[in-house]
Scaffold this motif. Structure first.
Motif, PDB file in Angstrom:
ATOM      1  N   ARG B  86       0.926  -1.169  -0.072  1.00 28.06           N
ATOM      2  CA  ARG B  86      -0.059  -0.019  -0.149  1.00 28.06           C
ATOM      3  C   ARG B  86       0.878   1.170   0.058  1.00 28.06           C
ATOM      4  O   ARG B  86      -0.007   2.182  -0.608  1.00 28.06           O
ATOM      5  CB  ARG B  86      -1.052   0.168   1.205  1.00 28.06           C
ATOM      6  N   PHE B  91      -1.399   4.624  -0.912  1.00 30.85           N
ATOM      7  CA  PHE B  91      -2.361   4.724   0.163  1.00 30.85           C
ATOM      8  C   PHE B  91      -1.834   4.994   1.515  1.00 30.85           C
ATOM      9  O   PHE B  91      -2.568   5.247   2.393  1.00 30.85           O
ATOM     10  CB  PHE B  91      -3.288   3.402   0.012  1.00 30.85           C
ATOM     11  N   PRO B 111      -1.916   8.534  -4.811  1.00 30.98           N
ATOM     12  CA  PRO B 111      -2.095   7.510  -5.659  1.00 30.98           C
ATOM     13  C   PRO B 111      -2.454   7.779  -7.125  1.00 30.98           C
ATOM     14  O   PRO B 111      -2.075   6.957  -8.060  1.00 30.98           O
ATOM     15  CB  PRO B 111      -3.055   6.773  -4.924  1.00 30.98           C
ATOM     16  N   TYR B 112      -3.325   8.848  -7.016  1.00 35.90           N
ATOM     17  CA  TYR B 112      -3.777   9.140  -8.620  1.00 35.90           C
ATOM     18  C   TYR B 112      -2.757   9.813  -9.309  1.00 35.90           C
ATOM     19  O   TYR B 112      -3.284   9.995 -10.525  1.00 35.90           O
ATOM     20  CB  TYR B 112      -5.167   9.837  -8.797  1.00 35.90           C
ATOM     21  N   VAL B 116       1.503   3.558 -11.093  1.00 40.74           N
ATOM     22  CA  VAL B 116       1.398   2.293 -10.557  1.00 40.74           C
ATOM     23  C   VAL B 116      -0.266   1.778 -10.553  1.00 40.74           C
ATOM     24  O   VAL B 116      -1.023   2.885 -10.406  1.00 40.74           O
ATOM     25  CB  VAL B 116       1.957   2.620  -9.183  1.00 40.74           C
ATOM     26  N   ASN B 117      -0.358   0.722 -10.945  1.00 41.98           N
ATOM     27  CA  ASN B 117      -1.747   0.071 -10.735  1.00 41.98           C
ATOM     28  C   ASN B 117      -1.953  -0.883  -9.882  1.00 41.98           C
ATOM     29  O   ASN B 117      -0.911  -1.576  -9.722  1.00 41.98           O
ATOM     30  CB  ASN B 117      -2.369  -0.092 -12.117  1.00 41.98           C
ATOM     31  N   MET B 118      -2.876  -1.203  -9.329  1.00 41.68           N
ATOM     32  CA  MET B 118      -3.008  -2.367  -8.201  1.00 41.68           C
ATOM     33  C   MET B 118      -4.251  -3.370  -8.580  1.00 41.68           C
ATOM     34  O   MET B 118      -5.445  -2.506  -8.925  1.00 41.68           O
ATOM     35  CB  MET B 118      -3.292  -1.590  -6.988  1.00 41.68           C
ATOM     36  N   PHE B 120      -6.821  -5.461  -6.470  1.00 36.27           N
ATOM     37  CA  PHE B 120      -7.063  -5.535  -5.033  1.00 36.27           C
ATOM     38  C   PHE B 120      -7.516  -6.778  -4.544  1.00 36.27           C
ATOM     39  O   PHE B 120      -7.942  -7.508  -5.554  1.00 36.27           O
ATOM     40  CB  PHE B 120      -8.098  -4.499  -4.688  1.00 36.27           C
ATOM     41  N   SER B 122      -9.886  -7.701  -2.725  1.00 33.94           N
ATOM     42  CA  SER B 122     -11.245  -7.892  -2.779  1.00 33.94           C
ATOM     43  C   SER B 122     -11.821  -7.475  -4.135  1.00 33.94           C
ATOM     44  O   SER B 122     -13.136  -7.330  -4.750  1.00 33.94           O
ATOM     45  CB  SER B 122     -11.872  -7.005  -1.756  1.00 33.94           C
ATOM     46  N   ALA B 124     -12.288  -5.037  -5.750  1.00 33.53           N
ATOM     47  CA  ALA B 124     -12.894  -3.632  -5.483  1.00 33.53           C
ATOM     48  C   ALA B 124     -13.339  -3.150  -7.010  1.00 33.53           C
ATOM     49  O   ALA B 124     -13.081  -1.832  -7.456  1.00 33.53           O
ATOM     50  CB  ALA B 124     -11.692  -2.720  -5.096  1.00 33.53           C
ATOM     51  N   SER B 186      -6.522  -3.259 -14.215  1.00 33.87           N
ATOM     52  CA  SER B 186      -5.226  -2.782 -13.670  1.00 33.87           C
ATOM     53  C   SER B 186      -4.394  -2.912 -14.618  1.00 33.87           C
ATOM     54  O   SER B 186      -3.467  -2.075 -14.514  1.00 33.87           O
ATOM     55  CB  SER B 186      -4.975  -3.599 -12.426  1.00 33.87           C
TER      56      SER B 186
END
Lengths: 297, 403
Positions: B86, B91, B111-112, B116-118, B120, B122, B124, B186
């Motif tokens: 994170r 984050f 983050p924006y 980098v992309n993530m 998640f 879950s 999300a 992502s």
């Protein structure tokens, strides 16, 4: 019938029985009165069924009361004014309530319950008392005017009481919790990782609010708006106490028709018409909502 | 900066055939930049610490990750691996220390604005948007022309084989499909660095295996650097070019999957990755090319053909993998080190292999696994309970750790 099933039926049927007795039956009576003619005496309307001869019953249905609602612009204006007052109040509640609900939902968990308590706290005092309190605040020699004149900002009191402005204040103040609570419920259970995902994909927080938070809180917006709008349309106490003599609200017209003119049939017609005016669009709306939500887990 | 997107990542059959080859460590120096002294790391984590109140989630971690790697952070839950991830995504901000990506210091960059992309844990996914809208979301934020967005979303959906489901909402998809949408979303911005948080956690076993290889395929085709967080050592082993084992906020060991497995540097890593027999003992012979460790619990000595840097008479531990122990009825030779007799106390038949728990004369249990090379039918003379057996291992098999 197995006891479990019987129990389930009892649980379901009891409230329905209650609604049947104390809502549906009175509604039918009111509907019946709305179709009758006015007369002097007690009750002040013609009975619908009359024995003409031994085996003859005459049924009298008078649609004139409804026709009268269309003829006299008083009713149309009252309806329209009620609807617009309720709509504006709902919108104001939304404007004030959404940031409140959002703020509460995003504060630290230990603070949330306290803040929610504060939202609900006014309910512990009588509604009527709280509306009367506004008279003391808004009247010409009331709290606000005295304060402003004392500070020398104005030398004539601002007329606030007995205006539409006072009615808006009364309605927004009284119904705001009904807006905040459902909004809070939807905002509180929203998944914060969705906003993280949006940020991760390059979305500025403000845009993320518009693209993610707001659309996902629509069920709360709708529920809160209905909870404010519906009672606001028929509101009687607030316009009667805070509004002027020319504040035309359907609740007030109904009251006048019933208690001053003693015209029960027309008063009943006004009530039925108001019900239809509210119920039909709400039912259509709920149907559309249900269809949209259909399939959600 | 448009990189042409490949349309095919390999048919399903192909990706499964490559099982063995993919998990192997490739000896090519270009693919092992961490062995190259001159290589410039793509991600540089320097002495990063993160505190939450009194709790230290990440404790003075330094780590270099190179372009094109699949780097796995492996550890039990609560070891700080997700917090580290994170911080890469932005984050969380490090309490102290420095993170740079591609030479740029990431401190204070939201983050924006990170390259980098993530993906998640879950997933999300935005529940009110269709699959296509979910995938297009990131591109829309960049204000790309509509036509380009459409083309790239379509190419991405084809890559993850979801073209037919573009109009569905997330709740109408299965777990595996959602996972692929999350991956597509992502990847569509063609990030230089993709962070994956337990990417396969919610999938069932078969699907996991399949998806693991698909992930590796996609990574190789697009040349993205992956940083993966997982608590599943199998997942780490299959995916990773290198693994960083974490415990209590610290990186315990970094290495290729085979380094980690064959040459653990601590009891913790030996025990955490795979199963292991650990014996406490002390050095009785300490030569540069071999050591002998006397272990009371073994009732004898380990002869290990590699040197150890430890003070004489210090307590050390010998780690012996269960599959590196030979089990047989016959004595392997005329006594000496690296052999011991025992009695079979437990047998677990797992289909492809069997696990034996053998009790040594000292009372200590030793875990041995043996592949079931032959079908265990009626004619097969299998080892059975309470049988006396000999255990032996090669001098190269045990690993001596000092902590």
């Amino acid at each position: 019938m197995r006891p479990v099933v019987a129990g389930r039926w009892a649980v379901i049927s009891l409230p329905y029985l209650w609604l049947l007795l104390f809502f549906l039956v009175p509604f039918v009576i009111v509907f019946k009165i709305s179709l009758s003619d006015i007369r002097l005496g007690m009750p002040p309307y013609q009975p619908m069924l009359q024995w003409v001869e031994a085996q003859m019953v005459s049924i009298q249905i008078n649609l004139g009361n409804y026709a009268f609602l269309f003829e006299d612009p008083l009713y149309r204006n009252a309806y329209l004014h009620s609807l617009s007052t309720a709509a504006v109040s709902t919108f104001l509640c939304l404007l004030i309530g959404y940031p409140m609900a959002y703020g509460i939902a995003r504060t630290d968990k230990s603070w949330r319950n306290l803040l929610l308590m504060l939202v609900m706290l006014p309910f512990w005092t009588s509604f009527l008392l709280r509306v009367y309190a506004w008279i003391g605040i808004l009247k010409n020699n009331g709290l606000i005017n005295n304060l402003l004149m004392g500070m020398g900002l104005i030398d004539q009191p601002i007329v606030m009481l007995q205006t539409d402005f006072a009615v808006y204040i009364g309605i927004v103040y009284s119904y705001l919790p009904f807006m905040v609570l459902p909004l809070y419920a939807t905002l509180e259970k929203q998944d914060i990782t969705l906003l993280e995902a949006a940020a991760d994909l390059g979305c500025h927080p403000v845009r993320a609010f518009l693209a993610i938070t707001l659309p996902l809180s629509m069920p709360g917006v709708v529920a809160g708006s209905l909870l404010v709008f519906i009672p606001a349309v028929g509101e009687f106490v607030i316009p009667a106490l805070l509004g002027g003599p020319d504040t035309l609200m359907i609740g007030k017209v109904l009251w006048n028709e019933f208690f001053q003119n003693r015209d029960w049939p027309v008063a009943s017609a006004v009530a039925i018409a108001m019900l239809l005016l509210l119920v039909v669009p709400i039912m259509l709306f709920q149907l559309a909502q249900g269809r949209q939500a259909g399939g959600h887990p | 900066m448009s990189i042409p997107l490949p349309v095919h990542v390999g048919r399903q059959g192909e990706s499964c055939e490559g099982v063995a080859g993919m998990a192997e460590t490739r000896p090519d120096k270009k693919l092992e930049p961490w062995r190259d002294r001159d290589a410039k790391p793509y991600i540089r984590i320097e002495r990063v610490t993160k505190n939450f109140g009194d709790f230290t989630a990440v404790d003075d971690v330094s780590l270099d990750i190179y372009r094109g790697e699949i780097f796995c952070l492996l550890g039990a839950s609560g070891c700080g691996k997700t917090t580290l991830l994170r911080m890469l995504a932005g984050f969380e901000e490090p309490t102290s220390g420095r993170i740079s990506i591609d030479g740029a210091d990431m401190a204070g960059i939201p983050p924006y604005r990170r390259p980098v992309n993530m993906m998640f844990q879950s997933y999300a996914l935005f529940p009110h948007m269709t699959v296509e809208q979910n995938v297009a979301f990131g591109l829309k934020q960049d204000g790309l022309p509509k036509g380009e967005i459409r083309d790239r979303v379509a190419a991405m959906l084809e890559l993850v084989k979801l073209t037919a489901l573009g109009g569905r909402k997330p709740h109408q998809l299965s777990g595996g499909q959602r996972q692929r949408v999350a991956l597509a979303r992502s990847l569509v911005k063609q990030p230089k660095l993709l962070l994956l948080d337990e990417p396969l956690g919610a999938l069932d076993r078969k699907l996991r295996e399949h998806t693991q290889f698909e992930l590796v395929n996609i990574q190789e085709k697009l040349g993205v650097t992956f940083v993966v967080v997982t608590h599943d050592q199998e997942e780490a082993m299959t995916l990773a070019s290198r693994i960083g084992v974490m415990d209590h906020g610290e990186i315990i060991q970094v290495g290729t999957p085979s380094d980690i497995y064959e040459y653990p540097t601590s009891k913790f890593v030996a025990d955490f990755v795979g199963s292991v027999n650990l014996f406490e003992g002390h050095l009785v012979e300490d030569e540069p090319d071999h050591v002998r460790v006397e272990c009371p619990e073994l009732g004898g000595c380990f002869y290990v053909d590699h040197g150890v840097s430890a003070p004489p008479e210090a307590t050390v531990w010998v780690a012996l993998r269960p599959e590196k122990v030979f089990i047989s009825r016959e004595s392997p030779g005329p006594g000496g080190d690296n052999q011991v007799s025992g009695v079979i106390k437990e047998i677990a038949y797992l289909g492809d292999l069997s696990v034996y728990l053998v009790q040594l004369p000292t009372g200590r249990m030793l875990r041995v696994t043996r592949p079931n090379v032959r079908r265990q039918d009626a004619a097969f003379d299998r080892l059975t309970w309470d049988e006396n057996v000999w255990l032996s291992w090669e001098a190269s098999s045990p690993v001596v750790v000092t902590q």
